[in-house]
Design a protein around this motif. Sequence first.
Motif, PDB file in Angstrom:
ATOM      1  N   GLN A   1      -9.799  -4.693   2.290  1.00 14.43           N
ATOM      2  CA  GLN A   1      -9.732  -5.361   0.992  1.00 14.43           C
ATOM      3  C   GLN A   1      -8.432  -5.061   0.266  1.00 14.43           C
ATOM      4  O   GLN A   1      -8.025  -5.807  -0.634  1.00 14.43           O
ATOM      5  CB  GLN A   1     -10.913  -4.933   0.139  1.00 14.43           C
ATOM      6  N   GLU A   2      -7.738  -3.978   0.652  1.00 15.58           N
ATOM      7  CA  GLU A   2      -6.432  -3.675   0.060  1.00 15.58           C
ATOM      8  C   GLU A   2      -5.380  -4.659   0.553  1.00 15.58           C
ATOM      9  O   GLU A   2      -4.350  -4.846  -0.089  1.00 15.58           O
ATOM     10  CB  GLU A   2      -6.004  -2.252   0.402  1.00 15.58           C
TER      11      GLU A   2
ATOM     12  N   HIS B   1     -13.377  -8.005   1.039  1.00 16.89           N
ATOM     13  CA  HIS B   1     -14.177  -7.060   0.261  1.00 16.89           C
ATOM     14  C   HIS B   1     -15.636  -7.145   0.676  1.00 16.89           C
ATOM     15  O   HIS B   1     -16.154  -8.217   1.007  1.00 16.89           O
ATOM     16  CB  HIS B   1     -14.039  -7.365  -1.233  1.00 16.89           C
TER      17      HIS B   1
ATOM     18  N   VAL C   1       0.873  -1.171   0.000  1.00 12.96           N
ATOM     19  CA  VAL C   1       0.000   0.000   0.000  1.00 12.96           C
ATOM     20  C   VAL C   1       0.911   1.222   0.000  1.00 12.96           C
ATOM     21  O   VAL C   1       1.442   1.608   1.040  1.00 12.96           O
ATOM     22  CB  VAL C   1      -0.932   0.012   1.220  1.00 12.96           C
TER      23      VAL C   1
ATOM     24  N   VAL D   1      -6.849   2.993   5.057  1.00  6.63           N
ATOM     25  CA  VAL D   1      -6.634   1.715   4.371  1.00  6.63           C
ATOM     26  C   VAL D   1      -7.846   0.812   4.590  1.00  6.63           C
ATOM     27  O   VAL D   1      -8.283   0.618   5.724  1.00  6.63           O
ATOM     28  CB  VAL D   1      -5.365   1.019   4.899  1.00  6.63           C
TER      29      VAL D   1
END
Length: 257
Positions: free
Chosen positions: A223-224, A230, A23, A220
């Motif tokens: 799902q990242e 999700h 990320v 954040v």
Amino acid sequence: VMVNTSPPTASSKTASDKNQLYVPRLRTTGVWPSKSWKDYCILELGCGVGLTGLVGASLGAKVTLLTDLDVVVNKVTLPNIVLNKHAFGMGQKVLGVPLCWGVHEQEQDCKKLIVENMGEKSSKGRPRRKVKKGKSSGAINASKPQEQSTDPDVILIGDVAYQHKPGAPSHFDILLSTLLKFATKPSTTVIFGTRMRMPASMDLLEMIREHFDEVVNPPVEAQELDVSFHKDNLGRKSLITIHFFKRKTDQTSSQSN
């Protein structure tokens, strides 16, 4: 893992290389305390089994305090520390400590543990400077030693916004009170993960934002980190967000340790 992993490259050959968690905005300057993980002190509030804090400890943190109610620490947290001790290196301290939010005596006990365990490095690691006979060590050495901070480098707060009904007494005020006592300076990074079950989850988030700046924008989403989190898989109410905060600089001058 996300912070310490290098960005995937175009030349990555394996599927695991291409799917590495990464990320980019978590690598922004100023998000993390400016020192190595091995010098970190981590405090987890409302730790339960202590999973989040144990992950932080496994990254090499010098001291990790896992805190919760006395009954939780004794029945759940401490046994889990023992089960996971293989993940810790030499010299690391992972402690399960009772801390009921808003209880001054227990807050002070935690602060003492931070000073005692984080202070070992400075007392053992730095050689003492020799002073020749008959010569003064100077006004600087004679002055009172600088008081050591009782703020941890990272504060972890997991999924604590639950069991709250509209109109019912809230535990948010005492949680915020304790948080403010341990995050008195912008040098501490507060990581707050929450699941938006009900409006109360947003209430706590807004209370924290009154005293802290959000330093990772947007926050954040789980799902990242893993697509299985999700909302299409778990439903809208299962959306988990992770927020990164630093204490507002205009408030720190009036806050003491």
